[in-house]
Design an enzyme around this catalytic site. Structure first.
Site, short mmCIF file in Angstrom:
data_model
loop_
_atom_site.label_atom_id
_atom_site.label_comp_id
_atom_site.label_asym_id
_atom_site.label_seq_id
_atom_site.Cartn_x
_atom_site.Cartn_y
_atom_site.Cartn_z
N LYS A 76 39.85 41.49 35.76
CA LYS A 76 40.28 41.41 34.37
C LYS A 76 40.12 42.76 33.68
O LYS A 76 39.09 43.43 33.83
CB LYS A 76 39.45 40.34 33.66
CG LYS A 76 39.84 40.08 32.20
CD LYS A 76 38.99 38.93 31.64
CE LYS A 76 39.34 38.61 30.20
NZ LYS A 76 38.55 37.48 29.67
N SER A 145 40.93 33.79 27.59
CA SER A 145 41.48 35.14 27.58
C SER A 145 41.74 35.70 28.97
O SER A 145 42.40 36.73 29.12
CB SER A 145 40.51 36.07 26.84
OG SER A 145 39.25 36.11 27.50
N SER A 169 37.05 30.98 28.34
CA SER A 169 38.05 31.88 28.91
C SER A 169 38.14 31.90 30.42
O SER A 169 38.99 32.59 30.97
CB SER A 169 37.81 33.31 28.41
OG SER A 169 37.98 33.39 27.03
#
Length: 433
Positions: A76, A145, A169
């Site tokens: 990420k 996210s 998330s």
């Protein structure tokens, strides 16, 4: 029930490790396959923000030593990486090149993992929608996210991906994308080199095709005995009768009921439980603590680059500025008191079982979904696992969430593996489920 608009194709990391064995040519082949898959489908999925050059990835795989044996892993874009730009999902950091890797990236490399690329994140890992599409249905969101990390695994771009969770998330996008997601006990995996949003809640999350795969990665990165074993203990799951937050949809409730039937058919036991009133208090406490900390963690960006923040994040920070220290301290005290009451939630049960999200992934890309079923467990520091394998009436995945006591991650992962296997057997016998 798979949606026709799907390119869902997760790949087991453990199966790839068996394929690699001691053959270095297989490592190179797996890296090339991953890069080819990214090139083929990422223009549509839009999960990646940066991709490692083929020559560099092959060189890293060839030299790799350790239990990850040259496997491609996506990270990420909220974690620093020395060889790939790190933008934290914000135009403020466009082209930013860190001078060092985040601690979790270093752990990946030390154990033989190859960072194949960086994945899309919501802006500073908050809730602003992203461009990433859901591989299970390209007309829907992948969540957030950690949208890019979940989508990359679900689409078969990488067998493993690193994400984060501050509210929901990891678990929510894993549910939306039909893969395993694991949020460890708070503090088990290092957040050094991760862009901070809320230091009380920020947690490294892991994605993989299934629970056994994600447990293996967790063991490698943590140094703890977390890989799923053939335990003979029969798990007992506590299933709440109701929730002090968003009620699950009929869709999610039906999926949870199917999981319960599968568990009982496999020999597991289920107990109905009720949440005490303090669980409702934690909803506001999470908001107060996260708001207070984010206002400080993103203080530089707010003070010097406010025009470059999305309206959603800027509005959140505007409101967060009003949270005073007394309110924050009281919320922290409530949180610590609640952690002391956790034993009552787990009295007589191995783990809790809830929906991972209120429903399937929403249509369109205008929202990352509702993290209501995840926030309290993040606040309490509990390990959580999204168990894939069940689908809703609109053709999208709906996961069930297994929740454990803090620092009982091995037990939580074992219980999640039991659920996953029970669901697989049950759906084989009841293919309409």
């Amino acid at each position: 029930m798979m949606n026709a608009n799907s390119i869902y194709r997760p790949v087991s990391g453990l199966n790839l490790l068996k394929r690699i064995g001691n053959d270095p040519t297989e490592r190179n082949s797996i890296i090339l396959d991953a890069l080819a898959r990214i090139e083929e489908i990422d223009p549509q999925v839009r999960a990646m923000t940066a991709i490692t050059r083929q020559e560099a990835a092959i060189a890293e795989a060839t030299a790799a030593k350790g239990p990850l044996a040259g496997l491609p892993i996506a990270v990420k874009d909220i974690f620093d990486s020395v060889d790939l730009v790190t933008c934290y999902g914000s135009p403020i950091y466009e082209g930013y090149q860190p001078r060092s890797d985040a601690a979790i990236v270093t752990q990946l490399r030390r154990n033989g993992g190859v960072v194949i690329g960086k994945t899309v994140t919501s802006e500073f890992a908050y809730m602003a929608p992203t461009v990433t599409r859901n591989p299970c249905d390209m007309s829907r969101t992948a969540g957030g996210s950690s949208s890019g990390s979940a989508a990359a695994v679900a689409a078969g771009m990488a067998p493993y991906a690193i994400g984060t969770q501050t509210g929901g998330s990891t678990i929510r996008p894993a549910s939306f994308c039909g893969i395993a997601g694991y949020k460890p006990t708070l503090g088990m995996l290092p957040t050094v080199g991760m862009k901070c949003f809320s230091w009380s809640f920020d947690t490294v999350g892991l994605f993989a095709a299934g629970v056994t795969d994600v447990a293996y990665l967790a063991q490698v990165l943590s140094g703890r005995q977390l890989a799923v074993n053939a335990s003979t203990a029969i798990p007992v799951f506590g299933v709440p009768e109701n929730y002090p937050w968003t009620a699950p949809s009929e869709n999610a409730s039906a999926v949870l009921d199917t999981a319960v039937r599968a568990i009982e058919r496999a020999g597991g036991r289920v107990r109905r439980i009720r949440f005490s009133s303090w669980m409702a208090d934690m909803i506001k406490a999470h908001d107060m603590i996260q708001s207070y900390e984010a206002w400080r963690a993103l203080g530089y960006e707010y003070d010097h680059h406010r025009a470059d923040l999305s309206p959603k994040l800027a509005g959140f920070l505007n409101r967060a500025a009003d949270i005073d220290t007394v309110t924050y301290a009281n919320a922290c005290l409530l949180m610590e008191e609640a952690k002391g009451k956790l034993s009552e939630l787990f009295d007589g049960v191995s783990a809790l079982l809830t929906p991972s999200a209120p429903d399937e992934a929403p249509d369109g890309l205008g929202s990352t979904g509702d993290p209501a079923f995840n926030r309290n467990w993040t606040l309490l520091g509990c390990p959580c696992v999204n168990v894939p394998g069940l689908w809703g009436t609109r053709g999208g995945p709906v996961g069930v969430q297994v929740i454990g006591r803090p620092w009982e991650d091995a037990r939580c992962l074992d219980a999640a593996a039991f659920v996953e296997q029970a669901i697989a057997v049950f759906t084989d016998d009841h293919p309409s489920k």
